[in-house]
Scaffold this motif. Structure first.
Motif, PDB file in Angstrom:
ATOM      1  N   LYS A  23     -16.086  17.658  10.215  1.00 17.78           N
ATOM      2  CA  LYS A  23     -16.339  19.055  10.514  1.00 17.78           C
ATOM      3  C   LYS A  23     -17.756  19.394  11.256  1.00 17.78           C
ATOM      4  CE  LYS A  23     -15.431  22.397   7.322  1.00 17.78           C
ATOM      5  NZ  LYS A  23     -14.577  23.292   8.072  1.00 17.78           N
ATOM      6  N   ILE A  24     -18.497  18.683  10.996  1.00 17.17           N
ATOM      7  CA  ILE A  24     -19.921  18.958  11.867  1.00 17.17           C
ATOM      8  C   ILE A  24     -19.911  18.200  13.216  1.00 17.17           C
ATOM      9  CG2 ILE A  24     -22.372  18.407  11.820  1.00 17.17           C
ATOM     10  CD1 ILE A  24     -22.190  18.630   8.778  1.00 17.17           C
ATOM     11  N   CYS A  26     -17.148  17.553  14.875  1.00 12.68           N
ATOM     12  CA  CYS A  26     -15.894  18.000  15.745  1.00 12.68           C
ATOM     13  C   CYS A  26     -15.980  19.549  15.476  1.00 12.68           C
ATOM     14  CB  CYS A  26     -14.866  17.371  15.462  1.00 12.68           C
ATOM     15  SG  CYS A  26     -14.644  15.716  16.328  1.00 12.68           S
ATOM     16  N   TYR A  27     -16.947  20.245  15.128  1.00 16.59           N
ATOM     17  CA  TYR A  27     -16.934  21.585  15.111  1.00 16.59           C
ATOM     18  C   TYR A  27     -16.757  22.400  16.346  1.00 16.59           C
ATOM     19  CZ  TYR A  27     -18.111  26.262  13.587  1.00 16.59           C
ATOM     20  OH  TYR A  27     -18.268  27.969  13.131  1.00 16.59           O
ATOM     21  N   PRO A  28     -15.951  23.481  16.232  1.00 23.29           N
ATOM     22  CA  PRO A  28     -15.044  24.067  15.206  1.00 23.29           C
ATOM     23  C   PRO A  28     -13.409  23.418  15.090  1.00 23.29           C
ATOM     24  CG  PRO A  28     -14.848  25.479  16.976  1.00 23.29           C
ATOM     25  CD  PRO A  28     -15.833  24.217  17.615  1.00 23.29           C
ATOM     26  N   ILE A  58     -22.366  27.600   7.797  1.00 22.97           N
ATOM     27  CA  ILE A  58     -21.171  27.632   8.384  1.00 22.97           C
ATOM     28  C   ILE A  58     -19.966  26.974   7.326  1.00 22.97           C
ATOM     29  CG2 ILE A  58     -21.728  27.445  10.870  1.00 22.97           C
ATOM     30  CD1 ILE A  58     -20.963  24.582  10.727  1.00 22.97           C
ATOM     31  N   ASP A  59     -19.045  28.047   7.026  1.00 22.57           N
ATOM     32  CA  ASP A  59     -18.057  27.281   6.015  1.00 22.57           C
ATOM     33  C   ASP A  59     -18.848  26.804   4.673  1.00 22.57           C
ATOM     34  OD1 ASP A  59     -16.381  27.953   7.702  1.00 22.57           O
ATOM     35  OD2 ASP A  59     -16.146  26.124   8.819  1.00 22.57           O
ATOM     36  N   LYS A  66     -27.048  27.043  14.826  1.00 23.12           N
ATOM     37  CA  LYS A  66     -25.759  27.170  15.278  1.00 23.12           C
ATOM     38  C   LYS A  66     -25.620  28.290  16.318  1.00 23.12           C
ATOM     39  CE  LYS A  66     -21.119  29.126  13.967  1.00 23.12           C
ATOM     40  NZ  LYS A  66     -21.035  30.441  14.266  1.00 23.12           N
ATOM     41  N   ARG A  88     -20.543  21.797  20.691  1.00 21.17           N
ATOM     42  CA  ARG A  88     -19.404  22.202  19.881  1.00 21.17           C
ATOM     43  C   ARG A  88     -18.012  21.833  20.788  1.00 21.17           C
ATOM     44  NH1 ARG A  88     -20.085  28.312  17.463  1.00 21.17           N
ATOM     45  NH2 ARG A  88     -17.900  28.214  18.078  1.00 21.17           N
TER      46      ARG A  88
END
Length: 257
Positions: A23-24, A26-28, A58-59, A66, A88
């Motif tokens: 997740k981090i 390859c955010y978002p 985030i989430d 961010k 991102r």
């Protein structure tokens, strides 16, 4: 090194990657191909793991910061910590290379966290343990005004150095998330910086601090500012960014380096 049990630590592992790591990195928007490419890219950083901590969430995940173009997390290599900026996957910027190169330049003037390494999608830099400017002001405005004046003098002097060297940060009209206060002021996020645009670092920062920002009334009071006179001196500086006009601004604010 002792690990904080309240934080999450993610080992950098491409074969059995934790969902939070995916997740981090390859955010978002996650994609296997992008993740594999980025893991390979990270090999040059020799990162052992990420530590998920910081003021931004985030989430449900705590990180250092961010923005619209990147995330910043705390990372470790051989027990040494640093900040890692991650581009991102939805960023309008094709890479972080220009940003890193400009930050390398300003590092030569003692400005911004020190760059260690960079690639297309990542920048590793000095980890600054401090507060964003607005949080620092809220936390310490009832403490030493002398210390706050030193921080503001340091910040404005750095802006002047950027000006006379032709580097415009681009986002200092809103200092809220672009300055970290620790032992000194650290200007961060050179993503929008330019070496060709007309510079306005000092005037933008002074406008935010003393005229139009959320704490301007507070600063006007503790600095005993004649706002109209300050506006005149800033206007003079805008059209002739030299040492004399810079010193005139410092004189009005009764600041000293």
């Amino acid at each position: 090194m002792l690990l904080d049990q309240n934080h999450i630590y993610l080992k950098i592992n491409s074969k059995s990657a934790h969902p939070l790591l995916k997740k981090i990195i390859c955010y978002p928007h996650f994609a296997d191909k992008i993740f594999s490419e980025r893991i390979n890219e990270l090999q040059s950083f020799r990162i052992d793991y990420f530590e998920l901590q910081g003021p931004t969430i985030i989430d449900g995940i705590h990180i250092l910061g961010k923005g619209t173009r990147g995330l910043v997390v705390k990372a470790y290599s051989n027990d040494s910590s640093f900040a890692l900026k991650i581009r991102r996957t939805d960023s309008p910027r094709l890479d972080l290379i220009k940003e890193a190169k400009i930050q390398n330049i300003v590092n030569q003037f003692g400005i911004a966290p020190k760059i260690f390494n960079f690639t297309k999608n990542f920048i590793s830099m000095e980890f600054i343990d401090g507060f964003i400017l607005n949080d620092y002001i809220q936390k310490f405005q009832n403490n030493s005004v002398f210390d706050l004046r030193l921080i503001i003098a340091d910040l404005l002097y750095q802006c002047f150095i950027l000006d006379i060297n032709g580097i415009d940060h681009g986002e200092l009209s809103n200092l809220k998330k672009h300055v970290i206060i620790s032992d000194k002021a650290y200007i961060i996020d050179f993503d929008s910086a330019s070496q060709t645009r007309r510079v306005s670092n000092l005037t933008s920062s002074a406008q935010y601090l003393f005229i139009g920002g959320p704490f301007s009334s507070y600063f006007q009071k503790i600095f005993s500012i004649d706002v109209d006179l300050l506006k005149t001196k800033l206007k003079n500086y805008k059209f002739n960014q030299n040492h004399d006009n810079f010193n005139n601004i410092f004189e009005i604010l009764d600041l000293h380096l």
